[in-house]
Design an enzyme around this catalytic site. Structure first.
Site, PDB file in Angstrom:
ATOM      1  N   ARG A 122      -6.295  -2.891  13.345  1.00  0.00           N
ATOM      2  CA  ARG A 122      -6.312  -2.956  14.814  1.00  0.00           C
ATOM      3  C   ARG A 122      -7.235  -4.009  15.430  1.00  0.00           C
ATOM      4  O   ARG A 122      -6.861  -4.603  16.447  1.00  0.00           O
ATOM      5  CB  ARG A 122      -6.614  -1.554  15.377  1.00  0.00           C
ATOM      6  CG  ARG A 122      -5.423  -0.624  15.201  1.00  0.00           C
ATOM      7  CD  ARG A 122      -5.788   0.815  15.300  1.00  0.00           C
ATOM      8  NE  ARG A 122      -6.553   1.261  14.142  1.00  0.00           N
ATOM      9  CZ  ARG A 122      -6.959   2.507  13.951  1.00  0.00           C
ATOM     10  NH1 ARG A 122      -6.699   3.429  14.858  1.00  0.00           N
ATOM     11  NH2 ARG A 122      -7.630   2.841  12.860  1.00  0.00           N
ATOM     12  N   LYS A 135       0.557   3.858  -2.209  1.00  0.00           N
ATOM     13  CA  LYS A 135      -0.212   5.033  -2.678  1.00  0.00           C
ATOM     14  C   LYS A 135       0.665   5.960  -3.527  1.00  0.00           C
ATOM     15  O   LYS A 135       0.844   7.141  -3.222  1.00  0.00           O
ATOM     16  CB  LYS A 135      -0.815   5.788  -1.496  1.00  0.00           C
ATOM     17  CG  LYS A 135      -1.815   4.967  -0.676  1.00  0.00           C
ATOM     18  CD  LYS A 135      -2.552   5.838   0.328  1.00  0.00           C
ATOM     19  CE  LYS A 135      -3.589   5.080   1.120  1.00  0.00           C
ATOM     20  NZ  LYS A 135      -3.055   4.136   2.110  1.00  0.00           N
ATOM     21  N   ASP A 156       2.822  10.508  -8.645  1.00  0.00           N
ATOM     22  CA  ASP A 156       3.956  11.268  -9.186  1.00  0.00           C
ATOM     23  C   ASP A 156       3.738  11.407 -10.687  1.00  0.00           C
ATOM     24  O   ASP A 156       2.692  10.989 -11.209  1.00  0.00           O
ATOM     25  CB  ASP A 156       5.264  10.517  -8.856  1.00  0.00           C
ATOM     26  CG  ASP A 156       6.451  11.475  -8.730  1.00  0.00           C
ATOM     27  OD1 ASP A 156       6.542  12.416  -9.536  1.00  0.00           O
ATOM     28  OD2 ASP A 156       7.280  11.269  -7.823  1.00  0.00           O
ATOM     29  N   ASP A 183       0.848  -1.204   0.000  1.00  0.00           N
ATOM     30  CA  ASP A 183       0.000   0.000   0.000  1.00  0.00           C
ATOM     31  C   ASP A 183       0.884   1.255   0.000  1.00  0.00           C
ATOM     32  O   ASP A 183       1.000   1.933   1.011  1.00  0.00           O
ATOM     33  CB  ASP A 183      -0.915  -0.045   1.229  1.00  0.00           C
ATOM     34  CG  ASP A 183      -1.968   1.049   1.215  1.00  0.00           C
ATOM     35  OD1 ASP A 183      -2.210   1.631   0.143  1.00  0.00           O
ATOM     36  OD2 ASP A 183      -2.553   1.309   2.283  1.00  0.00           O
ATOM     37  N   THR A 221     -10.099   8.596   3.098  1.00  0.00           N
ATOM     38  CA  THR A 221     -11.215   8.650   4.060  1.00  0.00           C
ATOM     39  C   THR A 221     -10.995   9.740   5.112  1.00  0.00           C
ATOM     40  O   THR A 221     -11.922  10.105   5.820  1.00  0.00           O
ATOM     41  CB  THR A 221     -11.417   7.277   4.742  1.00  0.00           C
ATOM     42  OG1 THR A 221     -10.142   6.728   5.027  1.00  0.00           O
ATOM     43  CG2 THR A 221     -12.191   6.327   3.877  1.00  0.00           C
TER      44      THR A 221
END
Ligand code: C5P
Length: 230
Positions: free
Chosen positions: A209, A62, A65, A60, A117
């Site tokens: 978590r 992200k 560029d 991940d 989010t």
């Protein structure tokens, strides 16, 4: 692809992370998400180590560029044999196409992040000056990703039906923000239970978590898988 429960490995050190993984039976082939925090500390050797142990990897990173840089980065990651990689859809059509071209010939699925989010309607309007409703912006970016070769998006489970509507039923929707009924919501806002995420058509869920920060992570994982696979 089977619909996996992906465990987000957001640990501050690799020792803690390996201890967490050692709770699981050896034949439990987990699907693990490595984010920027761990990747910046431990880099490719950590990814390779986990691949060698047989885990599936969602990297991940992200990426966001210019197209040339993203393509060249993806060409390198294509050799790492990971299952999923993220870019920001807001990098634009050419950048998404370049990422896909860079991954050509590999098994790595390209997933685009639509609206983070952490950004609400207020930030969209006032900081980014995007004059769209958040939900329209999300579907717009999902369509942009779809039209330019991405295999799917990262989205809240609650957005999955509208994303599949404007793309295709096969366009992958991977949902973070998953909370079993009994778990702490924490800083997540648009949450869904594993059962709701399934009902809404998600292709995979990402859980951190509720599995990594509880005393019996294996049991929590098994219970989430049961609810997801029911
Ligand atoms: O601990 P928790 O289950 O909230 O972890 C969710 C994981 O998914 C984290 O690694 C977080 O960075 C990631 N994520 C997210 N929302 C997104 C994209 C990724 O929560 N839109």
């Amino acid at each position: 692809m089977n619909k996996p429960v992906i465990v987000a490995l957001d640990f501050a050190d690799d020792f803690e992370c390996i201890n967490f993984l050692n709770q699981f039976p050896k034949d439990e082939k987990l699907f693990l998400k490595i984010g920027l925090e761990m990747f910046c500390q431990f880099g490719y050797p950590f990814v390779r180590n986990l691949r060698e142990r047989g885990y599936n990897i969602f990297l991940d990173l992200k990426l966001h560029d210019i197209p040339n840089t993203v393509r060249r980065t993806c060409e390198m990651i294509a050799k790492w044999d990971v299952q999923m990689l993220t870019v920001h859809a807001s990098g634009g059509a050419e950048m998404i196409e370049a990422a896909k071209a860079g991954l050509d010939g590999s098994q790595t699925k390209l997933l685009a992040v639509t609206q983070l989010t952490s950004l609400g309607q207020n930030e969209l309007a006032n900081e980014l000056q995007v004059p769209l409703k958040s939900q329209d912006y999300v579907t717009h970016l999902a369509k942009l990703a779809f039209d330019n070769g991405a295999d799917g998006v990262i989205s809240s489970a609650l957005e999955v039906p509208m994303i599949k509507d404007v793309t295709s039923p096969d366009f992958l929707c991977v949902a973070p923000g998953i909370r079993p009924k009994s778990a702490q919501v924490g800083d997540q806002k648009r949450v869904a239970t594993p059962a709701q995420a399934k009902e809404l058509g998600s292709d995979a869920i990402v859980v951190g978590r509720p599995i990594t920060q509880v005393s019996d992570g294996h049991l929590a994982y098994v219970n989430i898988c049961k609810e997801w696979n029911k």
